[in-house]
Design a protein around this motif. Structure first.
Motif, PDB file in Angstrom:
ATOM      1  N   LYS A 120       0.827  -1.210   0.000  1.00  0.00           N
ATOM      2  CA  LYS A 120       0.000   0.000   0.000  1.00  0.00           C
ATOM      3  C   LYS A 120       0.860   1.258   0.000  1.00  0.00           C
ATOM      4  CE  LYS A 120      -3.739  -2.364   2.457  1.00  0.00           C
ATOM      5  NZ  LYS A 120      -4.594  -2.387   3.654  1.00  0.00           N
ATOM      6  N   CYS A 121       1.931   1.237  -0.761  1.00  0.00           N
ATOM      7  CA  CYS A 121       2.782   2.412  -0.879  1.00  0.00           C
ATOM      8  C   CYS A 121       2.050   3.522  -1.629  1.00  0.00           C
ATOM      9  CB  CYS A 121       4.085   2.062  -1.594  1.00  0.00           C
ATOM     10  SG  CYS A 121       5.323   1.296  -0.521  1.00  0.00           S
ATOM     11  N   GLU A 122       2.461   4.760  -1.349  1.00  0.00           N
ATOM     12  CA  GLU A 122       1.836   5.910  -2.005  1.00  0.00           C
ATOM     13  C   GLU A 122       2.085   5.891  -3.513  1.00  0.00           C
ATOM     14  OE1 GLU A 122      -0.068   8.308  -0.765  1.00  0.00           O
ATOM     15  OE2 GLU A 122       0.021   7.666   1.329  1.00  0.00           O
ATOM     16  N   ASP A 123       3.332   5.641  -3.912  1.00  0.00           N
ATOM     17  CA  ASP A 123       3.678   5.623  -5.331  1.00  0.00           C
ATOM     18  C   ASP A 123       3.713   4.184  -5.827  1.00  0.00           C
ATOM     19  OD1 ASP A 123       3.943   8.382  -5.409  1.00  0.00           O
ATOM     20  OD2 ASP A 123       6.073   8.293  -4.870  1.00  0.00           O
ATOM     21  N   PRO A 124       3.126   3.898  -6.985  1.00  0.00           N
ATOM     22  CA  PRO A 124       3.107   2.525  -7.492  1.00  0.00           C
ATOM     23  C   PRO A 124       4.496   2.067  -7.904  1.00  0.00           C
ATOM     24  CG  PRO A 124       2.285   4.028  -9.155  1.00  0.00           C
ATOM     25  CD  PRO A 124       2.466   4.840  -7.908  1.00  0.00           C
ATOM     26  N   PRO A 125       4.775   0.765  -7.782  1.00  0.00           N
ATOM     27  CA  PRO A 125       6.070   0.254  -8.238  1.00  0.00           C
ATOM     28  C   PRO A 125       6.172   0.341  -9.759  1.00  0.00           C
ATOM     29  CG  PRO A 125       4.617  -1.551  -7.642  1.00  0.00           C
ATOM     30  CD  PRO A 125       3.913  -0.295  -7.240  1.00  0.00           C
ATOM     31  N   THR A 126       7.392   0.516 -10.213  1.00  0.00           N
ATOM     32  CA  THR A 126       7.628   0.583 -11.652  1.00  0.00           C
ATOM     33  C   THR A 126       7.760  -0.816 -12.227  1.00  0.00           C
ATOM     34  OG1 THR A 126       9.979   0.854 -11.185  1.00  0.00           O
ATOM     35  CG2 THR A 126       8.712   2.860 -11.611  1.00  0.00           C
ATOM     36  N   GLU A 127       7.871  -0.878 -13.543  1.00  0.00           N
ATOM     37  CA  GLU A 127       8.024  -2.135 -14.254  1.00  0.00           C
ATOM     38  C   GLU A 127       9.212  -2.928 -13.716  1.00  0.00           C
ATOM     39  OE1 GLU A 127       9.291  -1.400 -18.319  1.00  0.00           O
ATOM     40  OE2 GLU A 127      10.304   0.425 -17.672  1.00  0.00           O
ATOM     41  N   GLN A 128       9.158  -4.233 -13.873  1.00  0.00           N
ATOM     42  CA  GLN A 128      10.269  -5.085 -13.476  1.00  0.00           C
ATOM     43  C   GLN A 128      11.097  -5.463 -14.702  1.00  0.00           C
ATOM     44  OE1 GLN A 128       8.423  -8.284 -11.230  1.00  0.00           O
ATOM     45  NE2 GLN A 128       8.713  -7.141  -9.342  1.00  0.00           N
ATOM     46  N   GLY A 129      12.254  -6.091 -14.459  1.00  0.00           N
ATOM     47  CA  GLY A 129      13.095  -6.538 -15.550  1.00  0.00           C
ATOM     48  C   GLY A 129      13.885  -5.435 -16.212  1.00  0.00           C
ATOM     49  N   VAL A 130      14.074  -4.305 -15.511  1.00  0.00           N
ATOM     50  CA  VAL A 130      14.826  -3.196 -16.087  1.00  0.00           C
ATOM     51  C   VAL A 130      16.313  -3.547 -16.109  1.00  0.00           C
ATOM     52  CG1 VAL A 130      15.463  -0.770 -15.779  1.00  0.00           C
ATOM     53  CG2 VAL A 130      13.134  -1.536 -15.280  1.00  0.00           C
ATOM     54  N   THR A 131      16.964  -3.324 -17.228  1.00  0.00           N
ATOM     55  CA  THR A 131      18.401  -3.619 -17.343  1.00  0.00           C
ATOM     56  C   THR A 131      19.217  -2.388 -17.701  1.00  0.00           C
ATOM     57  OG1 THR A 131      18.141  -4.247 -19.663  1.00  0.00           O
ATOM     58  CG2 THR A 131      17.978  -6.014 -18.017  1.00  0.00           C
ATOM     59  N   GLU A 132      18.588  -1.264 -17.905  1.00  0.00           N
ATOM     60  CA  GLU A 132      19.306  -0.048 -18.303  1.00  0.00           C
ATOM     61  C   GLU A 132      19.906   0.619 -17.073  1.00  0.00           C
ATOM     62  OE1 GLU A 132      18.582   3.745 -21.299  1.00  0.00           O
ATOM     63  OE2 GLU A 132      16.884   2.618 -20.519  1.00  0.00           O
ATOM     64  N   LEU A 133      21.196   0.893 -17.114  1.00  0.00           N
ATOM     65  CA  LEU A 133      21.843   1.570 -16.003  1.00  0.00           C
ATOM     66  C   LEU A 133      21.283   2.977 -15.851  1.00  0.00           C
ATOM     67  CD1 LEU A 133      25.590   0.511 -16.425  1.00  0.00           C
ATOM     68  CD2 LEU A 133      23.850  -0.477 -14.916  1.00  0.00           C
ATOM     69  N   ARG A 134      21.203   3.434 -14.600  1.00  0.00           N
ATOM     70  CA  ARG A 134      20.724   4.760 -14.227  1.00  0.00           C
ATOM     71  C   ARG A 134      19.225   4.949 -14.448  1.00  0.00           C
ATOM     72  NH1 ARG A 134      25.073   7.775 -12.967  1.00  0.00           N
ATOM     73  NH2 ARG A 134      23.876   9.706 -12.955  1.00  0.00           N
ATOM     74  N   ALA A 135      18.500   3.868 -14.713  1.00  0.00           N
ATOM     75  CA  ALA A 135      17.041   3.948 -14.820  1.00  0.00           C
ATOM     76  C   ALA A 135      16.456   3.890 -13.415  1.00  0.00           C
ATOM     77  CB  ALA A 135      16.503   2.817 -15.678  1.00  0.00           C
ATOM     78  N   GLU A 136      15.738   4.931 -13.006  1.00  0.00           N
ATOM     79  CA  GLU A 136      15.192   5.018 -11.647  1.00  0.00           C
ATOM     80  C   GLU A 136      13.955   4.131 -11.509  1.00  0.00           C
ATOM     81  OE1 GLU A 136      13.456   8.280  -8.469  1.00  0.00           O
ATOM     82  OE2 GLU A 136      14.667   8.978 -10.163  1.00  0.00           O
ATOM     83  N   GLN A 137      14.037   3.204 -10.587  1.00  0.00           N
ATOM     84  CA  GLN A 137      12.955   2.274 -10.316  1.00  0.00           C
ATOM     85  C   GLN A 137      12.338   2.572  -8.945  1.00  0.00           C
ATOM     86  OE1 GLN A 137      14.107  -1.891 -11.342  1.00  0.00           O
ATOM     87  NE2 GLN A 137      16.096  -0.982 -11.822  1.00  0.00           N
ATOM     88  N   VAL A 138      11.102   2.141  -8.766  1.00  0.00           N
ATOM     89  CA  VAL A 138      10.396   2.336  -7.497  1.00  0.00           C
ATOM     90  C   VAL A 138       9.859   0.996  -7.032  1.00  0.00           C
ATOM     91  CG1 VAL A 138       8.514   3.552  -6.320  1.00  0.00           C
ATOM     92  CG2 VAL A 138       9.708   4.663  -8.214  1.00  0.00           C
ATOM     93  N   ARG A 139      10.098   0.687  -5.758  1.00  0.00           N
ATOM     94  CA  ARG A 139       9.561  -0.522  -5.141  1.00  0.00           C
ATOM     95  C   ARG A 139       8.912  -0.159  -3.809  1.00  0.00           C
ATOM     96  NH1 ARG A 139      10.377  -1.843  -9.502  1.00  0.00           N
ATOM     97  NH2 ARG A 139      11.536  -3.613 -10.352  1.00  0.00           N
ATOM     98  N   CYS A 140       8.219  -1.119  -3.220  1.00  0.00           N
ATOM     99  CA  CYS A 140       7.516  -0.906  -1.952  1.00  0.00           C
ATOM    100  C   CYS A 140       8.088  -1.853  -0.904  1.00  0.00           C
ATOM    101  CB  CYS A 140       6.026  -1.153  -2.130  1.00  0.00           C
ATOM    102  SG  CYS A 140       5.029  -0.793  -0.657  1.00  0.00           S
ATOM    103  N   ALA A 141       8.691  -1.292   0.146  1.00  0.00           N
ATOM    104  CA  ALA A 141       9.151  -2.086   1.288  1.00  0.00           C
ATOM    105  C   ALA A 141       8.073  -2.045   2.367  1.00  0.00           C
ATOM    106  CB  ALA A 141      10.461  -1.527   1.832  1.00  0.00           C
ATOM    107  N   VAL A 142       7.823  -3.176   3.006  1.00  0.00           N
ATOM    108  CA  VAL A 142       6.823  -3.268   4.067  1.00  0.00           C
ATOM    109  C   VAL A 142       7.549  -3.633   5.353  1.00  0.00           C
ATOM    110  CG1 VAL A 142       4.676  -4.335   4.821  1.00  0.00           C
ATOM    111  CG2 VAL A 142       5.114  -4.020   2.371  1.00  0.00           C
ATOM    112  N   LEU A 143       7.471  -2.746   6.359  1.00  0.00           N
ATOM    113  CA  LEU A 143       8.217  -2.892   7.592  1.00  0.00           C
ATOM    114  C   LEU A 143       7.285  -2.793   8.794  1.00  0.00           C
ATOM    115  CD1 LEU A 143      11.067  -0.362   6.696  1.00  0.00           C
ATOM    116  CD2 LEU A 143      11.097  -2.838   6.318  1.00  0.00           C
TER     117      LEU A 143
END
Length: 200
Positions: free
Chosen positions: A146-169
């Motif tokens: 339930k993160c505020e920002d949705p996760p980005t696509e997976q399988g990214v291989t391009e360097l310096r491509a900013e990805q977003v994930r959700c950690a649950v703590l």
């Protein structure tokens, strides 16, 4: 001594229903030219300011390939509700503790600057409370993130491509709140508390 406890993967008791829509398409990860250089490693003795990128090493788990270097920042943090996981069964964890937990949903932004393009820091992120206690990390189904920002696509291989994930703590004490965040890699950071710290 730093002690990071990761709870086992959780399984939803009943998650599917007939006719349910497919998962929406994830946003694309895009190259961020403003990211720091791979050589600008963050000093573990100096916490990274809130909202800023730190540059961290990630050990690959073997001698080859070598360690990767990632730009990493902590994004939006959302406090969940006690009972968010009441319908979830913990595998190898204290089920009641997980069910009673107050989760924090943490957006983690990262990009691989050098090394393995598939490197992912998510399992090395935790939080600290004001007393210095560490949060537990939960690996949950995407439907429970339930993160505020949705996760980005997976399988990214391009360097310096900013990805977003959700950690649950979550903390053992339901009243505890994150006072800061910690990136832990005992092999990449063999000295001190093996960590790079990020302000809340």
């Amino acid at each position: 001594m730093l002690r990071l406890v990761a709870a086992a993967v959780l399984a939803v008791l009943v998650t599917s229903c007939a006719g349910e829509d497919e998962e929406p398409e994830r946003p694309r990860a895009t190259v961020n030219p403003a990211l720091p250089a791979a050589t600008a490693l963050t000093d573990p003795a100096t916490p990274v300011p809130a909202g800023a990128f730190g540059v961290v090493k990630l050990h690959a788990g073997s001698d080859t390939p070598p360690d990767s270097v990632l730009a990493l920042r902590i994004g939006k943090v959302r406090r969940g509700e006690a009972g968010d996981f009441r319908d979830v069964r913990g595998l190898g964890a204290s089920t009641q503790a997980v069910r009673d937990a107050v989760p924090y949903y943490v957006n983690v932004h990262f990009a691989v600057l050098a090394g393995d393009p598939h490197a992912n820091p998510l399992t090395k992120i935790t939080a600290t409370d004001p007393a210095g206690g560490y949060a537990h990390a939960l690996s949950v189904p995407r439907s429970l993130e339930k993160c505020e920002d949705p996760p980005t696509e997976q399988g990214v291989t391009e360097l310096r491509a900013e990805q977003v994930r959700c950690a649950v703590l979550y903390f053992d004490d339901p009243a505890a709140v994150p006072a800061g965040f910690v990136y832990v890699d005992r092999t990449a950071y063999p000295e001190g508390d093996h960590a790079v710290r990020f302000a809340a």
